[in-house]
Design an enzyme around this catalytic site. Structure first.
Site, PDB file in Angstrom:
ATOM      1  N   HIS A   1       0.853  -1.123  -0.171  1.00 42.38           N
ATOM      2  CA  HIS A   1       0.034  -0.180   0.471  1.00 42.38           C
ATOM      3  C   HIS A   1       0.652   0.703  -0.281  1.00 42.38           C
ATOM      4  CE1 HIS A   1      -3.317  -2.662   0.743  1.00 42.38           C
ATOM      5  NE2 HIS A   1      -3.097  -2.629   1.396  1.00 42.38           N
TER       6      HIS A   1
ATOM      7  N   ARG B   1       0.552  18.191   4.361  1.00 41.44           N
ATOM      8  CA  ARG B   1       2.162  18.817   3.571  1.00 41.44           C
ATOM      9  C   ARG B   1       2.646  18.468   2.421  1.00 41.44           C
ATOM     10  NH1 ARG B   1       4.061  12.831   2.766  1.00 41.44           N
ATOM     11  NH2 ARG B   1       2.684  11.892   3.586  1.00 41.44           N
TER      12      ARG B   1
HETATM   13  P1  ADP Z   1      -2.131   5.518   3.911  1.00 45.82           P
HETATM   14  O1  ADP Z   1      -2.837   6.898   4.864  1.00 45.82           O
HETATM   15  O2  ADP Z   1      -1.784   4.416   4.580  1.00 45.82           O
HETATM   16  O3  ADP Z   1      -2.051   5.921   2.969  1.00 45.82           O
HETATM   17  P2  ADP Z   1      -4.561   5.363   2.018  1.00 45.82           P
HETATM   18  O4  ADP Z   1      -5.891   5.396   2.913  1.00 45.82           O
HETATM   19  O5  ADP Z   1      -3.907   6.619   1.897  1.00 45.82           O
HETATM   20  O6  ADP Z   1      -3.986   5.339   3.863  1.00 45.82           O
HETATM   21  O7  ADP Z   1      -4.662   4.242   1.362  1.00 45.82           O
HETATM   22  C1  ADP Z   1      -3.615   3.284   1.037  1.00 45.82           C
HETATM   23  C2  ADP Z   1      -3.179   2.925  -0.239  1.00 45.82           C
HETATM   24  O8  ADP Z   1      -4.420   1.835   0.004  1.00 45.82           O
HETATM   25  C3  ADP Z   1      -4.763   3.496  -0.998  1.00 45.82           C
HETATM   26  O9  ADP Z   1      -3.426   4.092  -2.116  1.00 45.82           O
HETATM   27  C4  ADP Z   1      -4.665   2.355  -2.576  1.00 45.82           C
HETATM   28  O10 ADP Z   1      -4.122   1.059  -2.348  1.00 45.82           O
HETATM   29  C5  ADP Z   1      -5.846   1.740  -1.209  1.00 45.82           C
HETATM   30  N1  ADP Z   1      -6.229   1.963  -0.372  1.00 45.82           N
HETATM   31  C6  ADP Z   1      -7.102   2.409   0.279  1.00 45.82           C
HETATM   32  N2  ADP Z   1      -8.071   2.570   0.879  1.00 45.82           N
HETATM   33  C7  ADP Z   1      -9.246   1.416  -0.468  1.00 45.82           C
HETATM   34  C8  ADP Z   1     -10.484   1.716  -0.607  1.00 45.82           C
HETATM   35  N3  ADP Z   1     -11.098   1.905  -0.055  1.00 45.82           N
HETATM   36  N4  ADP Z   1      -9.964   0.138  -1.599  1.00 45.82           N
HETATM   37  C9  ADP Z   1      -9.143   0.007  -2.615  1.00 45.82           C
HETATM   38  N5  ADP Z   1      -8.296   0.451  -2.183  1.00 45.82           N
HETATM   39  C10 ADP Z   1      -7.874   0.912  -1.549  1.00 45.82           C
HETATM   40  P1  ADP Z   2       3.745  10.094   0.498  1.00 46.30           P
HETATM   41  O1  ADP Z   2       4.179  11.187   0.501  1.00 46.30           O
HETATM   42  O2  ADP Z   2       2.949   9.782  -0.847  1.00 46.30           O
HETATM   43  O3  ADP Z   2       2.359   9.981   1.220  1.00 46.30           O
HETATM   44  P2  ADP Z   2       4.406   8.165   1.823  1.00 46.30           P
HETATM   45  O4  ADP Z   2       3.555   8.001   2.635  1.00 46.30           O
HETATM   46  O5  ADP Z   2       5.367   6.840   1.278  1.00 46.30           O
HETATM   47  O6  ADP Z   2       4.911   8.748   0.327  1.00 46.30           O
HETATM   48  O7  ADP Z   2       6.005   8.728   2.814  1.00 46.30           O
HETATM   49  C1  ADP Z   2       5.275   9.478   4.008  1.00 46.30           C
HETATM   50  C2  ADP Z   2       6.565   8.327   4.857  1.00 46.30           C
HETATM   51  O8  ADP Z   2       8.152   9.106   4.356  1.00 46.30           O
HETATM   52  C3  ADP Z   2       6.892   8.799   5.964  1.00 46.30           C
HETATM   53  O9  ADP Z   2       5.387   7.733   6.818  1.00 46.30           O
HETATM   54  C4  ADP Z   2       7.604   8.135   6.494  1.00 46.30           C
HETATM   55  O10 ADP Z   2       8.342   6.964   6.504  1.00 46.30           O
HETATM   56  C5  ADP Z   2       8.891   8.174   5.369  1.00 46.30           C
HETATM   57  N1  ADP Z   2       9.821   9.459   5.528  1.00 46.30           N
HETATM   58  C6  ADP Z   2       9.736  10.475   7.000  1.00 46.30           C
HETATM   59  N2  ADP Z   2      10.983  11.305   6.628  1.00 46.30           N
HETATM   60  C7  ADP Z   2      11.822  11.048   5.866  1.00 46.30           C
HETATM   61  C8  ADP Z   2      12.853  11.249   5.253  1.00 46.30           C
HETATM   62  N3  ADP Z   2      13.243  12.207   5.373  1.00 46.30           N
HETATM   63  N4  ADP Z   2      13.449  10.222   3.938  1.00 46.30           N
HETATM   64  C9  ADP Z   2      12.827   9.838   3.509  1.00 46.30           C
HETATM   65  N5  ADP Z   2      11.477   8.953   3.844  1.00 46.30           N
HETATM   66  C10 ADP Z   2      10.947   9.359   5.186  1.00 46.30           C
END
Ligand code: ADP
Ligand code: ADP
Ligand code: MG
Length: 497
Positions: A237, A294
């Site tokens: 995910h 952010r």
């Molecule tokens: P996170 O806070 O871990 O980023 P998200 O809600 O953004 O959580 O979900 C992360 C990923 O999980 C999404 O990019 C998608 O691939 C999958 N996902 C989340 N919710 C759903 C859903 N209701 N149905 C299918 N895939 C989902």
């Molecule tokens: P997105 O920005 O698309 O949500 P991610 O959820 O992968 O992508 O990005 C946030 C994550 O990056 C954090 O949960 C943490 O694990 C990781 N992270 C935090 N600080 C750093 C850093 N300085 N360099 C690389 N990764 C980091």
């Protein structure tokens, strides 16, 4: 509001450098903070000043609010940029910064707090007519009640941590008899990762594509979107490849989703950079997932297609300036793709593989951008995220961007640790990716580690072809060669062997 003169960057790695670069261009001084493991890190060397804030574990350094505030006081920083990860979405940190009379380069603490809870966020945006994935609107702890709700929603369902992030605390349940086990796992994962075990249930959207919108607001009530990014190529995910624009959005759908994203931001009275994440189903219905308050890891693809510097905009907004454009001024140019180069072994379940970068040579050339925080010979610390770099390619069209990215991947030389580069090459060469016919299950459906085993063979073939070409040009050259030309050829041969 007065101009910012000195920014402390409360982060490390590529994003700390990325932020400092924009600050420097704006004539703003920079302060790095670092843990004992990062003494030699590039962000420390790049900054005008640097302060050690604690031992290697994040909890003692990059998450240590008192130490970071002390560093700000010591250096006289008048603003703090939190980057992503770490304290970037921590309401208490944003408040503590403001209480010190320091500018927080980000949204208000109340926006952070509202969007930090997926459930609270869903409630807030519902009032603005934003479509939601069917699911529960309250956290649930009782497995019996939860199972009843899941049956009503209909399987498959997804159990999610309300405080979730980074794909943690999330479990797909395909059938009722798997429910109890998966619920238990989700709760314990959420408790371990976020100190908050509350979970909720959502319908699992079939053929899901992850489409997110970059939004920007100022403190004068203006909010715009900077188009979408598609981040459907994920493992656990978590995103590995992102692109802008998405290959499935029509101009009409883009407009509808953009408007919904702006409404999400309005529901939180949002200012600064933010990302509104949606899931798109196979019939192109979209549903709000969450908002990240952010700068996003994948923000460079938006920068490439819009020509804007998002960090510079964040700083301008934090200084109280109005956004320098309105929605109709923002246009898209070409196509951009980003791959995340992680020190992970794609042949072994993407397990982190830390160690020393014995060879580290970045690709270069037209349309290529590398955001990283390492140099050859450096160690990848075990304490933090194993991302080595982000490689970004920008070209006039999607096929050209793919070709450019493949060329850059081949040019990237990394030894000493396993990386996700061969995996990314596999994806970019795959017909499903090329034709835009993929969703978040791409890895599960198309990827097997054995598919990488053939890579060296393919490379051998490529190298053999290159050698044959060289041999041909060499024999031609020798006919007219001056002694100097021989030396050039020899150098070429040495490099290819
Ligand atoms: P996170 O806070 O871990 O980023 P998200 O809600 O953004 O959580 O979900 C992360 C990923 O999980 C999404 O990019 C998608 O691939 C999958 N996902 C989340 N919710 C759903 C859903 N209701 N149905 C299918 N895939 C989902
Ligand atoms: P997105 O920005 O698309 O949500 P991610 O959820 O992968 O992508 O990005 C946030 C994550 O990056 C954090 O949960 C943490 O694990 C990781 N992270 C935090 N600080 C750093 C850093 N300085 N360099 C690389 N990764 C980091
Ligand atoms: Mg998310």
């Amino acid at each position: 509001m007065k101009k910012i003169t000195k920014i402390l960057v409360a982060n490390r790695g590529e994003i700390a450098l990325r932020i400092m670069r924009s600050a420097r261009e704006m004539g703003i001084r920079t302060v790095a903070v670092f843990s004992e493991a990062d003494r030699q890190a590039l962000h420390v060397r790049f900054a005008d000043e640097a302060v050690c804030i604690g031992p290697p574990p994040s909890s003692a350094s990059y998450l240590n609010i008192p130490a970071i505030l002390k560093a700000a006081r010591l250096t006289g920083a008048d603003a703090i940029h939190p980057g992503y990860g770490f304290l970037s979405e921590n309401e208490a940190f944003a408040r503590a910064v403001l209480d010190e009379g320091i500018v927080f380069i980000g949204p208000s603490p109340s926006s952070i707090s509202l969007m930090g809870s997926k459930l609270a966020a869903k409630k807030a945006v519902e009032a603005f007519g934003v479509p939601l994935v069917p699911g529960t609107s309250e956290p649930i702890a009782d497995p019996v009640a939860a199972k009843k709700l899941a049956a009503r929603i209909g399987y498959p369902v997804l159990i999610k941590a309300s405080a979730g992030g980074g794909g943690k605390g999330m479990r797909i349940v395909n059938r009722e008899d798997e429910f109890d086990e998966q619920m238990e796992r989700a709760v314990s994962e959420a408790t371990a990762a976020f100190g908050d075990g509350s979970v909720f249930i959502e319908k699992y959207v079939s053929s899901p594509r992850h489409i997110e919108f970059q939004i920007f607001g100022d403190t004068h009530g203006n909010i715009v979107h900077l188009f979408e990014r598609e981040c459907s190529i994920q493992r656990r995910h978590q995103k590995v490849i992102e692109e802008a624009p998405s290959s499935v959005l029509t101009p009409r759908l883009r407009q509808a989703m953009g408007e919904a994203a702006i409404n999400v931001a309005r529901s939180a009275q949002y200012y600064g950079a933010g990302t509104v994440e949606f899931i798109l189903d196979e019939n192109l219905n979209f549903y709000f997932l969450e908002m990240n308050t952010r700068l996003q890891v994948e923000h460079p693809v938006t920068e490439m297609i819009t020509g804007l510097d998002l960090v510079k905009l964040q700083i301008q907004v934090a200084q109280g300036e109005k956004l320098p454009f309105s929605q109709s001024d923002i246009t898209m140019h070409g196509h951009a793709i980003e791959i995340r180069v992680y020190a992970e072994d794609p042949a072994n379940n993407f397990l982190p593989d830390v160690g020393r970068l014995t060879t580290y040579q970045r690709p270069q050339g037209h349309g290529i951008r590398v955001d990283d925080g390492f140099e050859e010979g450096m160690e990848i610390p075990v304490h933090y995220d194993p991302m080595i770099a982000k490689l970004i390619a920008h070209a006039g069209s999607r096929p050209e961007a793919i070709a450019k990215m493949l060329r850059a991947i081949d040019e990237y030389r990394i030894t000493g640790v396993a990386t996700t580069l061969p995996f990314c090459r596999f994806v970019l060469r795959h017909p499903a990716f090329y034709n835009g016919k993929f969703d978040t299950r791409f890895v599960e459906q198309h990827y097997r580690p054995e598919k990488l085993v053939h890579e060296p063979d393919e490379e051998t073939v490529e190298v053999a072809a290159a050698l044959a070409a060289l041999a041909a040009s060499e024999s031609e050259r020798q006919v007219t060669a001056l002694p100097v030309a021989n030396q050039v050829s020899k150098w070429k041969l040495n490099r290819l062997y």
